[in-house]
Design a protein around this motif. Structure first.
Motif, mmCIF file in Angstrom:
data_model
loop_
_atom_site.group_PDB
_atom_site.id
_atom_site.type_symbol
_atom_site.label_atom_id
_atom_site.label_comp_id
_atom_site.label_asym_id
_atom_site.label_seq_id
_atom_site.Cartn_x
_atom_site.Cartn_y
_atom_site.Cartn_z
ATOM 1 N N SER A 88 0.817 -1.221 0.000
ATOM 2 C CA SER A 88 0.000 0.000 0.000
ATOM 3 C C SER A 88 0.850 1.270 0.000
ATOM 4 O O SER A 88 0.315 2.379 0.030
ATOM 5 C CB SER A 88 -0.933 0.011 1.212
ATOM 6 O OG SER A 88 -0.199 -0.060 2.426
ATOM 7 N N HIS A 89 2.167 1.136 -0.046
ATOM 8 C CA HIS A 89 3.058 2.296 -0.059
ATOM 9 C C HIS A 89 2.863 3.116 -1.332
ATOM 10 O O HIS A 89 2.687 2.573 -2.425
ATOM 11 C CB HIS A 89 4.514 1.838 0.035
ATOM 12 C CG HIS A 89 5.503 2.949 -0.126
ATOM 13 N ND1 HIS A 89 5.923 3.738 0.921
ATOM 14 C CD2 HIS A 89 6.155 3.415 -1.228
ATOM 15 C CE1 HIS A 89 6.781 4.626 0.485
ATOM 16 N NE2 HIS A 89 6.942 4.457 -0.828
ATOM 17 N N THR A 90 2.904 4.431 -1.168
ATOM 18 C CA THR A 90 2.907 5.341 -2.312
ATOM 19 C C THR A 90 3.968 6.409 -2.073
ATOM 20 O O THR A 90 4.490 6.551 -0.960
ATOM 21 C CB THR A 90 1.550 6.028 -2.515
ATOM 22 O OG1 THR A 90 1.296 6.906 -1.389
ATOM 23 C CG2 THR A 90 0.418 5.013 -2.617
ATOM 24 N N ASP A 91 4.277 7.158 -3.092
ATOM 25 C CA ASP A 91 5.247 8.243 -2.938
ATOM 26 C C ASP A 91 4.757 9.296 -1.950
ATOM 27 O O ASP A 91 5.560 10.001 -1.330
ATOM 28 C CB ASP A 91 5.532 8.902 -4.292
ATOM 29 C CG ASP A 91 6.320 7.989 -5.223
ATOM 30 O OD1 ASP A 91 6.969 7.055 -4.715
ATOM 31 O OD2 ASP A 91 6.272 8.207 -6.448
ATOM 32 N N ASP A 92 3.441 9.396 -1.792
ATOM 33 C CA ASP A 92 2.867 10.403 -0.899
ATOM 34 C C ASP A 92 2.625 9.892 0.517
ATOM 35 O O ASP A 92 2.434 10.694 1.435
ATOM 36 C CB ASP A 92 1.530 10.910 -1.465
ATOM 37 C CG ASP A 92 1.698 11.578 -2.818
ATOM 38 O OD1 ASP A 92 2.736 12.229 -3.026
ATOM 39 O OD2 ASP A 92 0.808 11.413 -3.661
ATOM 40 N N ALA A 93 2.605 8.575 0.699
ATOM 41 C CA ALA A 93 2.293 8.014 2.020
ATOM 42 C C ALA A 93 3.167 6.785 2.269
ATOM 43 O O ALA A 93 2.982 5.748 1.629
ATOM 44 C CB ALA A 93 0.813 7.636 2.110
ATOM 45 N N THR A 94 4.121 6.931 3.191
ATOM 46 C CA THR A 94 5.000 5.812 3.531
ATOM 47 C C THR A 94 4.205 4.713 4.226
ATOM 48 O O THR A 94 3.513 4.961 5.212
ATOM 49 C CB THR A 94 6.138 6.275 4.456
ATOM 50 O OG1 THR A 94 6.939 7.230 3.763
ATOM 51 C CG2 THR A 94 7.009 5.098 4.897
ATOM 52 N N ARG A 95 4.310 3.519 3.694
ATOM 53 C CA ARG A 95 3.665 2.353 4.304
ATOM 54 C C ARG A 95 4.656 1.189 4.226
ATOM 55 O O ARG A 95 4.904 0.648 3.168
ATOM 56 C CB ARG A 95 2.362 1.981 3.575
ATOM 57 C CG ARG A 95 1.274 3.042 3.650
ATOM 58 C CD ARG A 95 0.744 3.208 5.063
ATOM 59 N NE ARG A 95 -0.327 4.198 5.132
ATOM 60 C CZ ARG A 95 -0.144 5.495 5.407
ATOM 61 N NH1 ARG A 95 1.095 5.951 5.627
ATOM 62 N NH2 ARG A 95 -1.165 6.314 5.468
ATOM 63 N N ASN A 96 5.234 0.878 5.363
ATOM 64 C CA ASN A 96 6.175 -0.233 5.441
ATOM 65 C C ASN A 96 5.608 -1.327 6.326
ATOM 66 O O ASN A 96 4.789 -1.070 7.210
ATOM 67 C CB ASN A 96 7.526 0.236 5.997
ATOM 68 C CG ASN A 96 8.242 1.188 5.060
ATOM 69 O OD1 ASN A 96 8.188 1.020 3.846
ATOM 70 N ND2 ASN A 96 8.913 2.182 5.617
#
Length: 494
Positions: free
Chosen positions: A290-298
């Motif tokens: 679900s990671h995007t350039d606008d929202a870090t999701r690790n």
């Protein structure tokens, strides 16, 4: 309209078809019905032929088509889940050069440890959020050092899911989430990990073209369509490693949400919005799907290699005399034994080097045996408790990193089918557990729908996904399991 989900495991391949409109799984199977062989040419090695995975997909999909529960021509998108950390090497004609080195292979441990020491903890943990360890990049370095004639033939390296996507589309591609699980992604620069590539002496052109985890990853080729009995042009729109995919399948997408699974290996997977790393590298951080350039999701991943593998080993020993002992029968035996198994302790570390033990391969152990007291039920229960306590050991690491939760979601399958296992997990970790009737292939099918753009939000994507059971900690049992866990830890020698 339907979506097809493929889950390529080391034990079998699961195939599911989901109705786009209702979100219901209309057909599902796994192939083969017995566990796939894992070849071990020498101690610590674990290999499989990638072509076997493709054959399993074809056989499994043919089995689904024979049910007549869906029309194959109405499949619009395909999602892929796959066993993580593997290494597939192909030449310029996309032919496999050597067997895949899979996730539980331990041959590259020393290579990764050496790279960690040479590059330094600060650089590794800030850029990779992990030690190079026994991951895909280090496995490739082993090939380079030990099989240079084969290494020279490599055109592209891939993870198992990348290989299946290539078989479907005819093009070698990968994802940043996948590269991160191979320690080939630089989190600080948000690009390919040139630091490790240069250190190991790899050219960047070994890495396939990047595609998004959700989105256009290519179309089914004429050749693949003919092999599978599908129509050409169907889009491949989702790809994720088995643990990120398992979390996604359970609607674990945002910070503070946690998923667990207990199949061949056992995993707790916590989503965070931070580039978090454990200074001792006992758990791993990978880019979540679900990671995007606008929202870090690790995703911070705790893994115990010998989970279901230990339990199937115990069952296999009991079946050697021609007596077929079912898993429910094992649970009945264990249910006759009190919490703590009357002091019998089992450590489930007999399936390769364990990351949570800092890449040590200490083997499995049974401790505290009393020949006058312990019976078969004690062995069975201590196996289940030992698996849970190993997960609890790592769960405490997650707590120290601030990425755990009081609620864990899991699929009602594998070890989570055992009431004793669930009771032990809930009360040892002191968390609530929600169980869902889903699996990785079904989740991959839902992911395909989201990647296609048919689903535009989580509510649409997970319609039809419901809690089938939930469990809460019990104060009296929390104390009993805490005492048993302390005994388990006392015997642990690392």
């Amino acid at each position: 309209m339907y979506f097809l989900g493929l889950d390529i495991g080391s034990s079998s391949t699961k195939v599911s078809v989901v109705d786009a409109k209702t979100g219901a799984c209309v057909a599902a199977t796994h192939y083969p019905k017995t566990e796939l062989a894992i070849n071990a040419p020498q101690a610590g090695f674990a290999e499989q032929d990638p072509e076997t995975w493709w054959s399993c997909i074809k056989s499994g999909f043919n089995e689904l088509c024979a049910t007549n529960k869906f029309e194959p021509s109405q499949i619009e998108a395909i999602g892929i889940s796959y066993q993580m950390h593997g290494l597939v090497c192909v030449d310029a004609e996309q032919q496999v050069i050597r067997p895949a080195i899979i996730w539980c292979d331990s041959r590259a441990v020393e290579i990764g440890d050496k790279a960690f020491n040479e590059l330094g903890a600060e650089q590794c943990l800030s850029k990779m959020l992990n030690s190079p360890g026994n991951f895909t990049a280090s496995k490739l370095k082993w090939v380079k050092d030990n099989q240079p004639e084969l290494f020279a033939k490599i055109d592209k390296i891939m993870l198992p899911g990348d290989y299946i996507a290539m078989k479907l589309t005819g093009e070698a591609t990968t994802t940043s989430s996948g590269l991160s699980e191979g320690v080939l992604w630089d989190f600080s620069a948000n690009e390919l990990n040139h630091t490790l590539l240069n250190h190991y002496g790899f050219e960047s052109n070994l890495i396939p073209r990047l595609v998004p985890s959700f989105g256009d990853q290519g179309q089914v080729s004429v050749a693949a369509a003919a092999e599978l009995g599908l129509r050409a042009g169907i889009k491949v729109t989702y790809r994720g490693g088995d643990q990120p995919n398992n979390a996604m399948s359970l609607n674990v997408m945002e910070p503070g949400e946690v998923a667990a699974t207990a199949g061949t290996s056992g995993v707790v997977y916590a989503v965070t919005d931070k580039n978090a790393a454990d200074p001792q590298s006992r758990v791993n951080t990978f880019q979540h799907v679900s990671h995007t350039d606008d929202a870090t999701r690790n995703g911070v991943l705790l893994c115990v290699n010998g989970t279901g593998r230990l339990y199937s080993w115990v069952r296999g020993l009991l079946n050697t005399q021609g007596n077929e002992v079912s898993y429910p029968a094992l649970n009945d035996l264990a249910d006759q034994v009190p919490v703590g198994s009357d002091g019998l302790v089992m450590h489930p570390f007999g399936n390769g080097a364990e990351r949570v033990l800092q890449n040590k391969n200490i083997g499995g152990h049974m401790r505290g045996i009393d020949f006058n007291r312990h019976q078969l039920g004690h062995i069975v229960r201590s196996a289940q408790e030992g698996i849970v306590f190993a997960l609890k050991y790592g769960f405490d690491v997650l707590k120290d990193m601030g990425v755990s939760s009081e609620l864990v979601r899991a699929g009602k399958g594998n070890m989570f089918l055992s009431p004793i296992f669930v009771e032990a997990f809930v009360n040892s970790c002191n968390v609530s557990v929600e169980l869902y009737d889903t699996d990785g292939a079904e989740g991959a099918a839902r992911g395909a729908g989201f990647g296609l753009g048919y689903y535009t939000n989580r509510e649409e994507m997970f319609k039809g996904l419901a809690v089938v059971a939930d469990y809460q900690p019990q104060a009296d049992k929390v104390d009993a399991y805490a005492q048993a866990y302390e005994q388990w830890k006392q015997y642990l020698e690392i």
